[in-house]
Design a protein around this motif. Sequence first.
Motif, PDB file in Angstrom:
ATOM      1  N   ILE A  15      30.126  85.293   7.533  1.00  0.00           N
ATOM      2  CA  ILE A  15      28.990  85.556   6.645  1.00  0.00           C
ATOM      3  C   ILE A  15      29.255  84.947   5.278  1.00  0.00           C
ATOM      4  N   LYS A  16      30.496  85.113   4.770  1.00  0.00           N
ATOM      5  CA  LYS A  16      30.855  84.524   3.480  1.00  0.00           C
ATOM      6  C   LYS A  16      30.797  83.001   3.544  1.00  0.00           C
ATOM      7  N   ALA A  17      31.267  82.433   4.649  1.00  0.00           N
ATOM      8  CA  ALA A  17      31.276  80.972   4.785  1.00  0.00           C
ATOM      9  C   ALA A  17      29.860  80.415   4.812  1.00  0.00           C
ATOM     10  N   ILE A  18      28.970  81.058   5.564  1.00  0.00           N
ATOM     11  CA  ILE A  18      27.591  80.581   5.660  1.00  0.00           C
ATOM     12  C   ILE A  18      26.877  80.725   4.322  1.00  0.00           C
ATOM     13  N   ALA A  19      27.045  81.894   3.688  1.00  0.00           N
ATOM     14  CA  ALA A  19      26.387  82.118   2.387  1.00  0.00           C
ATOM     15  C   ALA A  19      26.971  81.209   1.316  1.00  0.00           C
ATOM     16  N   GLY A  20      28.301  81.105   1.283  1.00  0.00           N
ATOM     17  CA  GLY A  20      28.948  80.244   0.290  1.00  0.00           C
ATOM     18  C   GLY A  20      28.617  78.773   0.517  1.00  0.00           C
ATOM     19  N   ALA A 225      15.905  68.427  -2.096  1.00  0.00           N
ATOM     20  CA  ALA A 225      17.336  68.143  -2.005  1.00  0.00           C
ATOM     21  C   ALA A 225      18.178  69.420  -1.909  1.00  0.00           C
ATOM     22  N   PRO A 226      17.972  70.433  -2.775  1.00  0.00           N
ATOM     23  CA  PRO A 226      18.746  71.665  -2.607  1.00  0.00           C
ATOM     24  C   PRO A 226      18.496  72.356  -1.267  1.00  0.00           C
ATOM     25  N   ALA A 227      17.235  72.298  -0.801  1.00  0.00           N
ATOM     26  CA  ALA A 227      16.924  72.922   0.483  1.00  0.00           C
ATOM     27  C   ALA A 227      17.666  72.231   1.620  1.00  0.00           C
ATOM     28  N   LEU A 228      17.687  70.902   1.607  1.00  0.00           N
ATOM     29  CA  LEU A 228      18.408  70.160   2.638  1.00  0.00           C
ATOM     30  C   LEU A 228      19.907  70.400   2.549  1.00  0.00           C
ATOM     31  N   GLY A 229      20.443  70.416   1.320  1.00  0.00           N
ATOM     32  CA  GLY A 229      21.869  70.670   1.158  1.00  0.00           C
ATOM     33  C   GLY A 229      22.268  72.042   1.656  1.00  0.00           C
ATOM     34  N   ALA A 230      21.474  73.054   1.322  1.00  0.00           N
ATOM     35  CA  ALA A 230      21.772  74.417   1.763  1.00  0.00           C
ATOM     36  C   ALA A 230      21.654  74.539   3.277  1.00  0.00           C
ATOM     37  N   LEU A 231      20.624  73.920   3.855  1.00  0.00           N
ATOM     38  CA  LEU A 231      20.411  73.995   5.305  1.00  0.00           C
ATOM     39  C   LEU A 231      21.568  73.359   6.062  1.00  0.00           C
ATOM     40  N   ALA A 232      21.980  72.165   5.649  1.00  0.00           N
ATOM     41  CA  ALA A 232      23.066  71.472   6.339  1.00  0.00           C
ATOM     42  C   ALA A 232      24.375  72.239   6.211  1.00  0.00           C
ATOM     43  N   ALA A 233      24.643  72.792   5.034  1.00  0.00           N
ATOM     44  CA  ALA A 233      25.891  73.519   4.821  1.00  0.00           C
ATOM     45  C   ALA A 233      25.926  74.808   5.642  1.00  0.00           C
ATOM     46  N   ALA A 234      24.817  75.537   5.643  1.00  0.00           N
ATOM     47  CA  ALA A 234      24.772  76.788   6.399  1.00  0.00           C
ATOM     48  C   ALA A 234      24.879  76.518   7.905  1.00  0.00           C
ATOM     49  N   LEU A 235      24.139  75.527   8.399  1.00  0.00           N
ATOM     50  CA  LEU A 235      24.209  75.193   9.829  1.00  0.00           C
ATOM     51  C   LEU A 235      25.581  74.667  10.207  1.00  0.00           C
ATOM     52  N   GLY A 236      26.194  73.875   9.319  1.00  0.00           N
ATOM     53  CA  GLY A 236      27.525  73.351   9.604  1.00  0.00           C
ATOM     54  C   GLY A 236      28.551  74.460   9.708  1.00  0.00           C
ATOM     55  N   ALA A 237      28.498  75.413   8.783  1.00  0.00           N
ATOM     56  CA  ALA A 237      29.420  76.544   8.837  1.00  0.00           C
ATOM     57  C   ALA A 237      29.179  77.382  10.094  1.00  0.00           C
ATOM     58  N   TYR A 238      27.911  77.608  10.407  1.00  0.00           N
ATOM     59  CA  TYR A 238      27.565  78.395  11.607  1.00  0.00           C
ATOM     60  C   TYR A 238      28.036  77.704  12.887  1.00  0.00           C
ATOM     61  N   ALA A 239      27.749  76.405  13.000  1.00  0.00           N
ATOM     62  CA  ALA A 239      28.106  75.676  14.225  1.00  0.00           C
ATOM     63  C   ALA A 239      29.609  75.524  14.388  1.00  0.00           C
ATOM     64  N   SER A 240      30.357  75.484  13.278  1.00  0.00           N
ATOM     65  CA  SER A 240      31.808  75.317  13.378  1.00  0.00           C
ATOM     66  C   SER A 240      32.459  76.494  14.096  1.00  0.00           C
ATOM     67  N   PHE A 241      31.814  77.659  14.091  1.00  0.00           N
ATOM     68  CA  PHE A 241      32.338  78.829  14.799  1.00  0.00           C
ATOM     69  C   PHE A 241      32.404  78.550  16.296  1.00  0.00           C
ATOM     70  N   PHE A 242      31.402  77.878  16.828  1.00  0.00           N
ATOM     71  CA  PHE A 242      31.349  77.596  18.260  1.00  0.00           C
ATOM     72  C   PHE A 242      32.108  76.319  18.624  1.00  0.00           C
ATOM     73  N   THR A 247      34.944  72.399   9.398  1.00  0.00           N
ATOM     74  CA  THR A 247      33.682  72.864   8.824  1.00  0.00           C
ATOM     75  C   THR A 247      33.118  71.837   7.845  1.00  0.00           C
ATOM     76  N   GLY A 248      33.978  71.328   6.949  1.00  0.00           N
ATOM     77  CA  GLY A 248      33.519  70.336   5.981  1.00  0.00           C
ATOM     78  C   GLY A 248      33.015  69.070   6.647  1.00  0.00           C
ATOM     79  N   GLY A 249      33.743  68.603   7.645  1.00  0.00           N
ATOM     80  CA  GLY A 249      33.314  67.400   8.357  1.00  0.00           C
ATOM     81  C   GLY A 249      31.980  67.589   9.046  1.00  0.00           C
ATOM     82  N   LEU A 250      31.767  68.772   9.622  1.00  0.00           N
ATOM     83  CA  LEU A 250      30.503  69.043  10.314  1.00  0.00           C
ATOM     84  C   LEU A 250      29.346  69.133   9.324  1.00  0.00           C
TER      85      LEU A 250
END
Length: 286
Positions: A15-20, A225-242, A247-250
């Motif tokens: 949760i912290k990773a996705i929010a952060g 731009a902020p919306a795209l940045g937030a979306l990619a970061a949140a999805l990347g953190a979420y997908a890295s779990f599976f 995480t950064g590379g994703l």
Amino acid sequence: MAALLAEPFGYGFMIKAIAGGAAVGALCGLLSCFVTLKGWSLLGDALSHAVVPGVAIAAIFGLPFVAGAVVAGVFAVGAIGFVERNSLLKNDAVIGVVFTAMFALGLFLISVFPSNLRLTTILFGNLLGVADADLWQVAAVGALAVGIVALKWKDLLLFCFDAGHARSIGLDTRLLHGVLLGLLSLAAVAALQAVGALLVVAMLITPGATALLLTDRFGRMLVIAPALGALAAALGAYASFFLDGSTGGLIVALQTAIFFVAFLFAPRRGVLAGRRRAAAAAEAAP
């Protein structure tokens, strides 16, 4: 399936990773609009590496990372300006010399002086290990950046688009230059935790470049731009779990994928739209 998809939200660190990650992505996306318009891509790369010795020194003495980053960023910009004014070297060469030297100094300091800062964290980030203090730091930097942009975005826009005209109408371009560089330095520190120094530049450039393909109005860019940045970061953190990968590379890979989708399919500035206009013009020609 629903239980499997919801599994990451059962862990506090996720949760912290996705929010952060979303907060860092939004912050970098906001500033990437100005970086893209100003043509500061190389300087953004330089700042993301130049803050490393400042962060290292702050960690050694137990000081806030933000303070060290700002001092290192100001020093790097000053050094670039001094060398450029007193030599025949072009701007890109000077930037390359200064930022690689400071990055190397930072790596040396981290390797020689023991601290709670790990080299791998600096290089590749550690979003899954983000602490509450890091989240508060990102929140503070983000609030500062949003506040300044909300008050001065028109001045910053004019400075980035035409600094000479901004100066001629009485704007303090030195102050605007310093404010923008300071915000970039702070954002670079925030993004270090998410993707590391090697990939920070992507978060400071790609969302703004993508937004520029989707709109020709700067006000809309500041939202897209902020919306795209937030979306990619949140999805990347979420997908890295599976995927159990970097995480950064994703995150950066997702941002790049979004960029290429816009590059191909943007309504007005995409490759396919350009080809359609060219074909229509060819058919209309006698």
